[in-house]
Design a protein around this motif. Structure first.
Motif, PDB file in Angstrom:
ATOM      1  N   GLY A   1      43.163  43.361  25.270  1.00 40.11           N
ATOM      2  CA  GLY A   1      42.796  42.734  26.526  1.00 40.11           C
ATOM      3  C   GLY A   1      43.287  41.311  26.638  1.00 40.11           C
ATOM      4  N   SER A   2      42.849  40.627  27.709  1.00 36.94           N
ATOM      5  CA  SER A   2      43.341  39.279  28.000  1.00 36.94           C
ATOM      6  C   SER A   2      42.250  38.229  27.871  1.00 36.94           C
ATOM      7  CB  SER A   2      43.937  39.240  29.403  1.00 36.94           C
ATOM      8  OG  SER A   2      43.015  39.722  30.351  1.00 36.94           O
ATOM      9  N   ALA A   3      41.203  38.513  27.112  1.00 40.18           N
ATOM     10  CA  ALA A   3      40.156  37.511  26.904  1.00 40.18           C
ATOM     11  C   ALA A   3      40.610  36.420  25.944  1.00 40.18           C
ATOM     12  CB  ALA A   3      38.886  38.165  26.361  1.00 40.18           C
ATOM     13  N   ASN A   4      41.677  36.698  25.187  1.00 39.94           N
ATOM     14  CA  ASN A   4      42.166  35.759  24.178  1.00 39.94           C
ATOM     15  C   ASN A   4      43.539  35.236  24.559  1.00 39.94           C
ATOM     16  OD1 ASN A   4      41.261  38.588  22.867  1.00 39.94           O
ATOM     17  ND2 ASN A   4      40.049  36.918  22.020  1.00 39.94           N
ATOM     18  N   ASN A   5      43.878  34.048  24.101  1.00 43.97           N
ATOM     19  CA  ASN A   5      45.246  33.580  24.283  1.00 43.97           C
ATOM     20  C   ASN A   5      46.217  34.490  23.537  1.00 43.97           C
ATOM     21  OD1 ASN A   5      43.781  30.418  24.148  1.00 43.97           O
ATOM     22  ND2 ASN A   5      44.871  31.149  25.951  1.00 43.97           N
ATOM     23  N   ILE A   6      45.880  34.837  22.317  1.00 44.79           N
ATOM     24  CA  ILE A   6      46.638  35.872  21.595  1.00 44.79           C
ATOM     25  C   ILE A   6      45.638  36.958  21.216  1.00 44.79           C
ATOM     26  CG2 ILE A   6      48.096  36.432  19.629  1.00 44.79           C
ATOM     27  CD1 ILE A   6      49.080  33.604  19.567  1.00 44.79           C
ATOM     28  N   GLY A   7      45.721  38.076  21.919  1.00 41.75           N
ATOM     29  CA  GLY A   7      44.732  39.137  21.728  1.00 41.75           C
ATOM     30  C   GLY A   7      45.048  40.079  20.601  1.00 41.75           C
ATOM     31  N   GLY A   8      46.298  40.076  20.148  1.00 37.90           N
ATOM     32  CA  GLY A   8      46.651  40.955  19.049  1.00 37.90           C
ATOM     33  C   GLY A   8      47.919  41.741  19.325  1.00 37.90           C
ATOM     34  N   GLN A   9      48.190  42.680  18.451  1.00 35.43           N
ATOM     35  CA  GLN A   9      49.411  43.481  18.508  1.00 35.43           C
ATOM     36  C   GLN A   9      49.165  44.745  19.325  1.00 35.43           C
ATOM     37  OE1 GLN A   9      50.922  43.870  14.353  1.00 35.43           O
ATOM     38  NE2 GLN A   9      49.452  42.226  13.943  1.00 35.43           N
ATOM     39  N   SER A  10      50.172  45.141  20.064  1.00 34.88           N
ATOM     40  CA  SER A  10      50.083  46.354  20.872  1.00 34.88           C
ATOM     41  C   SER A  10      50.997  47.421  20.295  1.00 34.88           C
ATOM     42  CB  SER A  10      50.464  46.055  22.325  1.00 34.88           C
ATOM     43  OG  SER A  10      51.749  45.470  22.397  1.00 34.88           O
ATOM     44  N   PHE A  11      50.819  48.658  20.761  1.00 34.84           N
ATOM     45  CA  PHE A  11      51.581  49.779  20.225  1.00 34.84           C
ATOM     46  C   PHE A  11      51.939  50.731  21.355  1.00 34.84           C
ATOM     47  CE2 PHE A  11      49.398  47.936  16.730  1.00 34.84           C
ATOM     48  CZ  PHE A  11      50.277  48.053  15.667  1.00 34.84           C
ATOM     49  N   VAL A  12      53.089  51.370  21.220  1.00 35.78           N
ATOM     50  CA  VAL A  12      53.573  52.305  22.224  1.00 35.78           C
ATOM     51  C   VAL A  12      53.284  53.719  21.752  1.00 35.78           C
ATOM     52  CG1 VAL A  12      55.562  53.116  23.536  1.00 35.78           C
ATOM     53  CG2 VAL A  12      55.372  50.688  22.926  1.00 35.78           C
ATOM     54  N   ILE A  13      52.673  54.505  22.654  1.00 34.31           N
ATOM     55  CA  ILE A  13      52.283  55.867  22.288  1.00 34.31           C
ATOM     56  C   ILE A  13      52.855  56.864  23.295  1.00 34.31           C
ATOM     57  CG2 ILE A  13      50.139  55.080  21.220  1.00 34.31           C
ATOM     58  CD1 ILE A  13      48.647  56.189  23.687  1.00 34.31           C
ATOM     59  N   LYS A  14      52.997  58.103  22.839  1.00 32.78           N
ATOM     60  CA  LYS A  14      53.201  59.242  23.730  1.00 32.78           C
ATOM     61  C   LYS A  14      51.813  59.826  24.028  1.00 32.78           C
ATOM     62  CE  LYS A  14      57.855  59.742  23.682  1.00 32.78           C
ATOM     63  NZ  LYS A  14      58.498  60.973  23.213  1.00 32.78           N
ATOM     64  N   LEU A  15      51.649  60.343  25.240  1.00 32.77           N
ATOM     65  CA  LEU A  15      50.316  60.757  25.666  1.00 32.77           C
ATOM     66  C   LEU A  15      49.994  62.222  25.365  1.00 32.77           C
ATOM     67  CD1 LEU A  15      49.920  58.904  29.085  1.00 32.77           C
ATOM     68  CD2 LEU A  15      49.422  58.137  26.775  1.00 32.77           C
ATOM     69  N   ARG A  16      50.908  62.952  24.786  1.00 36.66           N
ATOM     70  CA  ARG A  16      50.593  64.351  24.502  1.00 36.66           C
ATOM     71  C   ARG A  16      49.666  64.472  23.287  1.00 36.66           C
ATOM     72  NH1 ARG A  16      52.951  66.748  20.096  1.00 36.66           N
ATOM     73  NH2 ARG A  16      54.831  65.766  19.233  1.00 36.66           N
ATOM     74  N   PRO A  17      48.782  65.461  23.299  1.00 37.48           N
ATOM     75  CA  PRO A  17      47.956  65.701  22.105  1.00 37.48           C
ATOM     76  C   PRO A  17      48.811  66.275  20.986  1.00 37.48           C
ATOM     77  CG  PRO A  17      47.607  67.425  23.742  1.00 37.48           C
ATOM     78  CD  PRO A  17      48.495  66.403  24.390  1.00 37.48           C
ATOM     79  N   THR A  18      48.460  65.968  19.744  1.00 42.93           N
ATOM     80  CA  THR A  18      49.206  66.478  18.594  1.00 42.93           C
ATOM     81  C   THR A  18      48.305  67.365  17.746  1.00 42.93           C
ATOM     82  OG1 THR A  18      48.619  64.613  17.163  1.00 42.93           O
ATOM     83  CG2 THR A  18      50.565  64.361  18.553  1.00 42.93           C
ATOM     84  N   ASP A  19      48.920  68.220  16.967  1.00 47.17           N
ATOM     85  CA  ASP A  19      48.143  69.092  16.081  1.00 47.17           C
ATOM     86  C   ASP A  19      47.359  68.267  15.066  1.00 47.17           C
ATOM     87  OD1 ASP A  19      49.056  71.309  17.400  1.00 47.17           O
ATOM     88  OD2 ASP A  19      50.693  71.715  15.992  1.00 47.17           O
ATOM     89  N   GLU A  20      47.923  67.142  14.656  1.00 49.43           N
ATOM     90  CA  GLU A  20      47.246  66.295  13.678  1.00 49.43           C
ATOM     91  C   GLU A  20      46.027  65.605  14.273  1.00 49.43           C
ATOM     92  OE1 GLU A  20      48.496  62.221  11.586  1.00 49.43           O
ATOM     93  OE2 GLU A  20      49.734  63.911  10.951  1.00 49.43           O
TER      94      GLU A  20
END
Length: 1020
Positions: A225-244
């Motif tokens: 979120g944007s409550a912090n000046n540096i909120g942390g690291q983000s990650f890119v995901i695919k939205l499909r469900p996986t067997d795992e």
């Protein structure tokens, strides 16, 4: 006698003894020589290798340091030599074995290539999780994949695009339903937190994954979120469900900093991602100023800069094999604890460690240009601060987000280090919630594109439901962004900004097999996927169900011809984002009672009559033309439609519409007064170019007139005092929204300019009883203006919620007390609640849960049986109304659907309808099908202007079950009936003039308002 024989000279034991001594001597001599040579070789080796030790562990340690240091100079992302075509044979690292190849035939394919201008008619083959061929697929390739069980899908001339990429989403961390324990968007521990990672809070059970995919979204960057000046690291995901079913299995090219042994790493350094935020959000959370915020950034980057220099100095010594210098550095800098543990012999080489700090290592990578930085900034002052920081510390920015004022400072953006403007990720129309967002403009995408700056449309899910990310692109196109860049704004451009443009966001050989099949052109309003593929796997439907297909007219396969808003865009820039919207604006013309105006070229007309909307005519499908072009002509005098031209082929008006002020013969006479000399013509002629005339729309659900900037108390009416006794004052007259109205607010005027002429607003409250609503004219200057107040008491409004601080049973008990209060009073009660009790005024109840609605129906029946009075009741919101729709219809209760394209953000609405392509019906069509009286509203004041797009969406996705007249009624006559709006006297409502199309499309624009109540016609 002894026989002495002569012995050979070299025989006998003496010879044998001599040879043994000689061998020993020679062996010793050889050994000495070998040792000498080895010593010499060792000395040479030592000299050549600057003292390289022979300890295998030390050598391995040194080699590891060399490798680590060498990697510092390697940029992130695939090398320049990378060619996606090589992935055709290799396949997708996310490929699921057993997935069949698919051949799509007869498609219109928007590939995303050539800056979004490439469109291909033909076929498309996917296999191994990647695109194998686009356009004309070679027969040998088809035959090869037929052996692998290839499926064939005939697209029948419809559109295929890459899967949509949402660059700014909180899906998974701000998950649905919005239960308290599922909220992991913001940390509130400190303003600087680069060490946090969104992946550590990602909920794998978020209901929004499936919904977003149903809207064509296949890839999303999950930001803190944007409550912090540096909120942390983000990650890119695919939205499909996986067997795992794990978090890590959703990631696309996870960085090496993650311990992910089950995920294939790319053959290069994968991009990392991080979130920064400036402006009001961190200010509110940490009670800081903007000065504090910029210092927070500078201090953090200085820490990272120090560590980076330590690393660079360290690696310089490693590259020079200066191990003694490193040893001296370690001995000089080792901390007290290490000194205590150090042996008398001093620090060993194995104690030499690469200098790093786990808290700051991600920020060091930013300085090394290995992080795609997403920066939340609205205003020019914040943007300027970030630009200066990038040049002070030499780091790039991948994208500015929200970025409301970027279109006002394009030259500043181009000064971001190293001199290249980042992508700008924008909302299409979600503005003015806070002061810093007030200057946001719908024309910003077009203005930025003209400056050559990449434009991204984003959701900020769940702020905007990412299922409708494409609608953001459709609006951007409507307001001037070219079609190719509008589609690119949700595909190729965000993929490039995320550092993944080599595999997602396009349809080309070797790219991931993420694609969407659409039922209409993707920039047509209401475009809905018929199927979505991620990594080559179909996502909608299952073995027991198929996606719902909608039947739409063939013309919806064409790109809409949007209006020209060049002038408006120029004004937005000229006026720093707040161009004047009132009648004083240059070019806004008003025609009064003495003015006769003829509107030509009207293809369709819809009028209000007997609390319904009727189609008067619709010539849109006919090729006949009259003398003035496509469509008919009407005459307006003093805000009254007095004359409609007869159809040129002799057809009469439908049902001989009875609201005209003059006869058809008089109408002919009036139209015959036209002259070839404009100076002698008594009429003003305006051409609608195949446009339409329809009733003015009404808005409900948002606090128009009471809220201007929701987070700025000085601009709002405020919240109803929660200390007011529920059974005291409010049981009589209550709070009246009319008393707090403020006219000419920006959201109200923009809604008016978009065809919404009436706003119906309830008081804002956090308690059971809100008070009395009001209906008012959105184009009025003040409350004293003629026609400004349409109805002072538009319903008594209450809210029942499972999320309230009091129980539902307590709320129901209080409501029962209010309704039956008159039974216990000897004197007749007076005031608005008495009107509710006597069935004269509707009780409008905001409620979502079907269970609570069922209790309310029981209460209604109980009241009516006891009193013999029919209680007027309306449910607003009503997300679960479909579960008890027959009972609602039988009880005669109106339903105002305030989220026609719903999203399960509230925890007491788990059974919301999902609509096509997941379900046949939307909530609106389901209720209408059951005989429920239905109207619609919108909850956000900034979206009131989109009311016509909302009913257009409902119309286009109704499979023909709703007519255009019925769609118009949803946001006009139906809404007024549901809220008890009573128009005074012989009142005729406003009508809207649409130029270039009808009320339901993105080809038309609102040209003006015909208002009999005001006695004038306004042309914008």
């Amino acid at each position: 006698m002894v026989n002495h024989q002569a012995r050979p000279k070299n025989s006998g034991w003496r010879a044998k003894e001599w040879n043994s001594r000689e061998f020993a001597y020679r062996l010793a001599l050889t050994t000495v020589r070998i040792l000498f040579v080895c010593h010499f070789i060792y000395q040479v080796h030592h000299f050549l290798n600057a003292g390289e030790p022979n300890d295998i562990r030390v050598q391995a340690h040194r080699e590891a340091l060399r490798t680590r240091c060498a990697s510092l100079h390697t940029p992130a992302g695939p090398p320049d030599s990378f060619n996606p075509i090589t992935r055709r044979l290799k396949g997708n690292d996310r490929f699921v074995p057993g997935t069949n190849p698919v051949l799509f035939k007869n498609a219109k394919i928007w590939t995303g290539g050539r800056n979004g201008t490439e469109m291909v008619l033909g076929d498309l083959l996917i296999a191994k999780g990647v695109v194998q061929s686009v356009g004309s697929v070679p027969q040998n390739l088809i035959k090869a994949h037929e052996l692998e069980g290839m499926e064939v899908v005939d697209v029948q001339g419809k559109w295929i695009t890459p899967g949509l990429v949402d660059l700014h989403s909180h899906i998974g961390v701000g998950s649905a339903p919005a239960l308290t324990g599922a909220a992991d968007t913001n940390s509130h521990n400190a303003p600087i937190l680069p060490w946090l990672r969104s992946i550590d809070g990602l909920n794998t059970h978020d209901d929004a994954y499936e919904l977003a995919v149903a809207g064509g979204v296949t890839t999303a960057q999950v930001l803190p979120g944007s409550a912090n000046n540096i909120g942390g690291q983000s990650f890119v995901i695919k939205l499909r469900p996986t067997d795992e079913k794990s978090v890590i299995s959703k990631l696309v090219e996870p960085p090496a900093t993650l311990a992910a042994p089950n995920v294939t790493q790319p053959d290069w350094i994968a991009w990392r991602h991080m979130k920064h935020a400036c402006g009001e959000n961190p200010k509110r959370r940490y009670s800081q100023t903007r000065m504090d915020g910029v210092w927070n950034f500078r201090n953090a980057y200085n820490q990272a800069k120090i560590i980076k220099k330590q690393q660079d100095d360290f690696c310089e010594k490693v590259e020079k094999n200066d191990w003694e210098g490193l040893m001296d550095s370690v001995n000089d800098e080792v901390d007290i604890e290490k000194k205590k543990k150090k042996s008398k012999k001093g620090t060993s080489e194995e104690d030499i460690a690469f200098p790093e700090d786990i808290q700051w290592e991600a920020l060091v990578d930013v300085l090394r240009g290995r992080v795609k930085l997403s920066v939340h900034c609205y205003e020019a002052t914040d943007l300027d601060g970030m630009v200066r920081l990038t040049n002070e510390f030499k780091f790039p920015i991948a994208s500015f987000h929200h970025a409301g004022e970027t279109y006002l400072v394009p030259s500043l953006l181009k000064k971001v280090y190293p001199g290249k403007a980042p992508a700008i990720a924008l909302f299409a129309s979600n503005f003015r919630k806070k002061r810093e967002a007030y200057r946001g403009s719908e024309f910003a995408p077009a203005v930025l594109a003209q400056e050559g700056i990449p434009v991204v449309m984003k959701s900020d899910h769940p702020v905007v439901n990412s299922r409708y990310l494409l609608f953001e692109a459709q609006q951007a196109h409507y307001y001037g962004l070219s079609a190719n860049l509008a589609l690119a704004s949700v595909t190729t451009t965000p993929a490039d900004a995320a550092g993944l443009g080599h595999r997602v966001g396009k349809l080309a050989e070797g790219y991931d097999a993420d694609l969407v099949l659409w039922d209409s052109h993707p920039l047509q309003l209401g475009a809905t996927p018929t199927q979505v593929y991620i990594d080559g796997i179909a996502q909608i439907g299952s073995s027991s169900s198929s996606p719902v297909a909608l039947e739409k007219p063939e013309q919806y396969q064409d790109l809409p011809k949007v209006p020209d808003f060049t002038k408006e865009a120029e004004e937005a820039v000229k006026w720093d984002g707040v161009p004047p919207l009132v009648r004083a604006r240059e070019g806004w013309k008003v025609y009064g009672p003495d003015d006769n105006v003829v509107f030509h070229g009207i293809k369709s007309a819809y009028m209000r009559e007997d609390e319904k909307v009727k189609k008067i005519w619709d010539d849109a499908d006919l090729e006949d033309k009259n003398a003035h072009g496509v469509g008919r002509s009407v005459v307006v005098q003093g805000g009254v439609i007095v004359c409609i031209e007869e159809w040129s082929k002799g057809r009469e008006l439908k049902e001989g519409w009875n609201a005209l002020s003059v006869s058809q013969s008089e109408c002919k006479r009036m139209l015959s007064k036209q002259s070839s000399d404009p100076g002698e013509d008594p009429f003003t002629h305006i051409y609608l170019k195949g446009g339409s005339i329809a009733p003015g729309l009404s808005s409900y659900g948002s606090p128009l007139g009471l809220v201007e900037i929701s987070l700025e108390p000085l601009t709002n009416d405020g919240v109803v005092d929660g200390t007011m006794s529920v059974l005291g004052d409010v049981s009589r007259d209550g709070v009246r929204a009319v008393d707090g109205l403020a006219f000419e607010g920006r959201s109200a005027l923009l809604a008016y300019l978009s065809g919404v002429t009436t706003g119906i607003t309830a008081p804002v409250a956090k308690q059971l009883v809100q008070g009395l609503g009001v209906a008012f004219n959105l184009g009025a200057a003040h409350a004293l203006e003629t026609g400004a107040i349409v109805h002072r008491e538009a319903g008594m409004h209450v809210t029942l919620s499972m999320g309230s601080s009091t129980s539902v049973s307590s709320q129901m008990g209080a409501l029962r007390e209010l309704l039956f209060l008159g039974d216990r009073e000897k004197e007749e009660t007076k005031g608005s609640w008495d009107a509710v009790r006597r069935g004269l005024k509707p009780l409008v109840i905001t409620v979502q849960s079907a269970d609570v609605m069922a209790s309310l129906l029981v209460l209604k029946q109980e009241y009516e049986e006891r009193t013999g009075i029919t209680l007027k009741m309306t449910f607003a919101g009503a997300a679960e109304a479909h579960l008890i729709k027959e009972a609602i219809a039988k009880a005669g209760v109106w339903v105002i659907v305030t989220e026609a394209r719903s999203y399960p953000v509230i925890d007491d609405t788990l059974a919301r309808m999902r609509g096509p392509p997941l379900e046949q019906h939307t909530l609106v069509t389901s209720l209408i099908d059951a005989g429920v009286n239905v109207a619609i509203g919108l909850l956000d004041e900034a979206y009131a202007r989109n009311t016509r797009f909302e009913i257009g969406w409902i119309l286009r996705n109704s499979n023909g079950n709703i007519s255009q007249a019925e769609a118009l009624a949803l946001a006009s006559v139906n809404l007024e009936q549901a809220l008890g709006v009573q128009r005074v006297g012989d009142f005729r409502p406003d009508y809207v003039l649409y130029e270039g199309g009808g009320a339901f499309d993105t080809e038309s624009r609102v040209l003006g308002i015909v208002s009999e109540e005001k006695g004038w016609t306004e042309i914008f």
